[in-house]
Design a protein around this motif. Structure first.
Motif, PDB file in Angstrom:
ATOM      1  N   TYR A   1      -6.560  -0.805   1.641  1.00 40.71           N
ATOM      2  CA  TYR A   1      -6.793  -2.190   2.046  1.00 40.71           C
ATOM      3  C   TYR A   1      -8.034  -2.267   2.935  1.00 40.71           C
ATOM      4  O   TYR A   1      -8.183  -1.488   3.880  1.00 40.71           O
ATOM      5  CB  TYR A   1      -5.589  -2.733   2.817  1.00 40.71           C
ATOM      6  N   THR A   2      -8.912  -3.198   2.617  1.00 45.02           N
ATOM      7  CA  THR A   2     -10.128  -3.394   3.417  1.00 45.02           C
ATOM      8  C   THR A   2     -10.182  -4.839   3.907  1.00 45.02           C
ATOM      9  O   THR A   2      -9.693  -5.751   3.232  1.00 45.02           O
ATOM     10  CB  THR A   2     -11.396  -3.090   2.596  1.00 45.02           C
ATOM     11  N   THR A   3     -10.756  -5.023   5.061  1.00 43.81           N
ATOM     12  CA  THR A   3     -10.897  -6.356   5.633  1.00 43.81           C
ATOM     13  C   THR A   3     -12.147  -6.419   6.502  1.00 43.81           C
ATOM     14  O   THR A   3     -12.571  -5.398   7.052  1.00 43.81           O
ATOM     15  CB  THR A   3      -9.661  -6.726   6.482  1.00 43.81           C
TER      16      THR A   3
ATOM     17  N   TYR B   1      -2.076  -4.336   5.083  1.00 46.07           N
ATOM     18  CA  TYR B   1      -2.067  -5.478   4.156  1.00 46.07           C
ATOM     19  C   TYR B   1      -1.092  -6.548   4.650  1.00 46.07           C
ATOM     20  O   TYR B   1      -1.431  -7.736   4.726  1.00 46.07           O
ATOM     21  CB  TYR B   1      -1.680  -4.995   2.762  1.00 46.07           C
ATOM     22  N   CYS B   2       0.130  -6.140   4.984  1.00 43.11           N
ATOM     23  CA  CYS B   2       1.130  -7.094   5.471  1.00 43.11           C
ATOM     24  C   CYS B   2       0.724  -7.716   6.802  1.00 43.11           C
ATOM     25  O   CYS B   2       1.068  -8.864   7.100  1.00 43.11           O
ATOM     26  CB  CYS B   2       2.482  -6.401   5.619  1.00 43.11           C
TER      27      CYS B   2
ATOM     28  N   GLN C   1      -1.768   1.768   4.555  1.00 42.05           N
ATOM     29  CA  GLN C   1      -2.507   0.688   3.903  1.00 42.05           C
ATOM     30  C   GLN C   1      -1.662  -0.561   3.657  1.00 42.05           C
ATOM     31  O   GLN C   1      -2.126  -1.686   3.852  1.00 42.05           O
ATOM     32  CB  GLN C   1      -3.129   1.190   2.600  1.00 42.05           C
ATOM     33  N   THR C   2      -0.418  -0.387   3.240  1.00 41.30           N
ATOM     34  CA  THR C   2       0.424  -1.562   3.001  1.00 41.30           C
ATOM     35  C   THR C   2       0.833  -2.215   4.312  1.00 41.30           C
ATOM     36  O   THR C   2       1.029  -3.435   4.372  1.00 41.30           O
ATOM     37  CB  THR C   2       1.664  -1.186   2.160  1.00 41.30           C
TER      38      THR C   2
ATOM     39  N   ASP D   1      -3.521  -9.609   5.687  1.00 45.93           N
ATOM     40  CA  ASP D   1      -3.919 -10.396   4.526  1.00 45.93           C
ATOM     41  C   ASP D   1      -3.550 -11.870   4.705  1.00 45.93           C
ATOM     42  O   ASP D   1      -2.457 -12.200   5.178  1.00 45.93           O
ATOM     43  CB  ASP D   1      -3.239  -9.842   3.264  1.00 45.93           C
TER      44      ASP D   1
ATOM     45  N   ASN E   1       2.460  -0.518  -2.063  1.00 47.90           N
ATOM     46  CA  ASN E   1       1.136  -0.394  -2.682  1.00 47.90           C
ATOM     47  C   ASN E   1       0.333  -1.696  -2.591  1.00 47.90           C
ATOM     48  O   ASN E   1      -0.305  -2.131  -3.555  1.00 47.90           O
ATOM     49  CB  ASN E   1       1.263   0.044  -4.140  1.00 47.90           C
ATOM     50  N   CYS E   2       0.405  -2.332  -1.427  1.00 53.52           N
ATOM     51  CA  CYS E   2      -0.371  -3.550  -1.135  1.00 53.52           C
ATOM     52  C   CYS E   2      -0.070  -4.699  -2.085  1.00 53.52           C
ATOM     53  O   CYS E   2      -0.958  -5.496  -2.429  1.00 53.52           O
ATOM     54  CB  CYS E   2      -1.870  -3.245  -1.141  1.00 53.52           C
ATOM     55  N   LYS E   3       1.175  -4.806  -2.520  1.00 53.33           N
ATOM     56  CA  LYS E   3       1.594  -5.956  -3.321  1.00 53.33           C
ATOM     57  C   LYS E   3       3.094  -6.155  -3.132  1.00 53.33           C
ATOM     58  O   LYS E   3       3.827  -5.229  -2.777  1.00 53.33           O
ATOM     59  CB  LYS E   3       1.261  -5.756  -4.799  1.00 53.33           C
TER      60      LYS E   3
ATOM     61  N   PRO F   1      -3.605   2.376  -3.218  1.00 52.02           N
ATOM     62  CA  PRO F   1      -4.665   1.426  -2.853  1.00 52.02           C
ATOM     63  C   PRO F   1      -5.075   1.549  -1.393  1.00 52.02           C
ATOM     64  O   PRO F   1      -4.285   1.962  -0.549  1.00 52.02           O
ATOM     65  CB  PRO F   1      -4.029   0.064  -3.130  1.00 52.02           C
TER      66      PRO F   1
END
Length: 368
Positions: free
Chosen positions: A72-74, A316-317, A312-313, A320, A333-335, A70
């Motif tokens: 991650y976009t913001t 995310y951490c 990406q993760t 997000d 993986n962003c989860k 994945p």
């Protein structure tokens, strides 16, 4: 057919293909292989065409979920925020620095090799278009270096909003002068001391703006429960080295969980994460073996991700909004992922903390 499939793999591996692109490329491959029809015939696909579609689907899945993962976009901007990334001159660390710099953050990369870090700094500035990138020397194996680094960092930087503990080693030999394997010493004790020495700055920052700590771990933490005798012993081969690395990554997770508990009452959250199998310099010691070097050259293009996807993760951490309620958690993986029982052992975690304090006591400040 093989030529068409290889063409398909090339297209997928060189471009971040979305579903629409995937469908278009699949159709193109079918047309290239089977010919452009003069009219549409309402008959079933041939076995050959079905095989091409199946191979195309498998290739898409492999590239999308194994080789990439994945993204991650913001829409957040980080102007005025300060980020410290250890091991920020290569691999995942450098990719993470680029991502933060693109969002306008003030980025400090800290690594042992100053010359290499200076080059990485200019690469990051050029790619991100952000001049607020700084390189500092930090040797996580040397406690005096860590203490000097923090003193200099606090002098030059007013805040610390994001601490990314990314630096790590594997496959090196030797025992530290305080009696632990060098891999464990660098990956855990060095990170432990650095984070604790920066804690006063992080806490002060959190009074005005939330702060986050991200510890880069690895799925290899699952190789076994923390063995307090093993981490004091020499390794004797490839699999022994992997286990030692896994032990240090397990320690990173336990450290993350412990920090989240100690930081309750402060606007500081902590996370550990697995970036995936990444093409990086962390395993260069293994590659001194001709057999392992040959194996790495074959395996890495197929299985290993580029640093961009490993970052990406981390992003995310770090950014997000929903992740803050999972402070102390482990992500991939962003989860969030459930940890195995070996990482949730409170007794081992407390013993690790006590040993870490004992090992670094001479250098610790009263920051708690």
């Amino acid at each position: 057919m093989v030529g068409t499939f290889l063409c398909y793999l090339y297209l997928l591996s060189h471009y971040r293909v979305r579903v629409a692109g995937f469908v278009a490329v699949t159709v193109l491959c079918l047309l290239l292989q089977c010919g452009f029809p003069s009219r549409i015939e309402a008959n079933m696909l041939s076995k050959k065409q079905v095989l091409i579609v199946i191979l195309a689907l498998l290739a898409y899945y492999w590239i999308k979920y194994v080789k990439q993962g994945p993204v991650y976009t913001t829409d957040k901007r980080l102007d005025g925020k300060t980020v410290l990334i250890t091991g920020g001159n290569a691999g995942v660390g450098k990719a993470t620095a680029i991502e933060f710099a693109k969002l306008g953050a003030r980025v400090v990369i800290a690594s042992r090799n100053v010359q290499k870090s200076q080059k990485a700094k200019y690469d990051i500035i050029e790619e991100a278009g952000n001049k607020n990138v700084f390189a500092m020397q930090l040797d996580l194996e040397n406690f005096n270096s860590i203490k000097s680094f923090v003193k200099q960092f606090d002098k030059e930087q007013e805040h610390l909003h994001y601490l990314i503990n990314n630096a790590g080693v594997m496959g090196i030999d030797g025992i530290t002068d305080y009696g632990y394997h060098r891999v464990f010493g660098i990956n855990h004790f060095g990170t432990f001391l650095l984070t604790n020495l920066l804690m006063k700055t992080i806490k002060e920052t959190s009074k005005r703006s939330p702060a986050r700590i991200v510890n880069v771990s690895a799925g290899l933490y699952k190789l076994g429960a923390l063995d307090f005798d093993y981490i004091r012993s020499e390794t004797n081969g490839y699999f022994s080295d992997l286990k030692m690395y896994g032990q240090s990554k397990l320690a990173n997770i336990m450290f993350t969980i412990k920090l989240s508990k100690l930081l309750k009452g402060f606007d500081v959250t902590t996370y550990s994460m697995h970036p995936g199998a990444i093409k990086s310099e962390i395993g260069t010691s293994f590659q001194q073996s001709s057999i392992l070097n040959f194996a790495y050259k074959i395996i890495s293009p197929i299985f290993f991700r580029e640093g961009f996807y490993g970052a990406q993760t981390i992003m995310y951490c770090s950014l997000d909004d929903n992740v803050t309620k999972h402070s102390g958690g482990y992500f991939s993986n962003c989860k969030q992922e459930d940890l195995t029982e070996i990482a949730m052992n409170d007794g081992a975690s407390q013993k690790l903390w006590d040993i870490s304090v004992e090992v670094t006591q001479k250098y610790l400040n009263e920051n708690w």
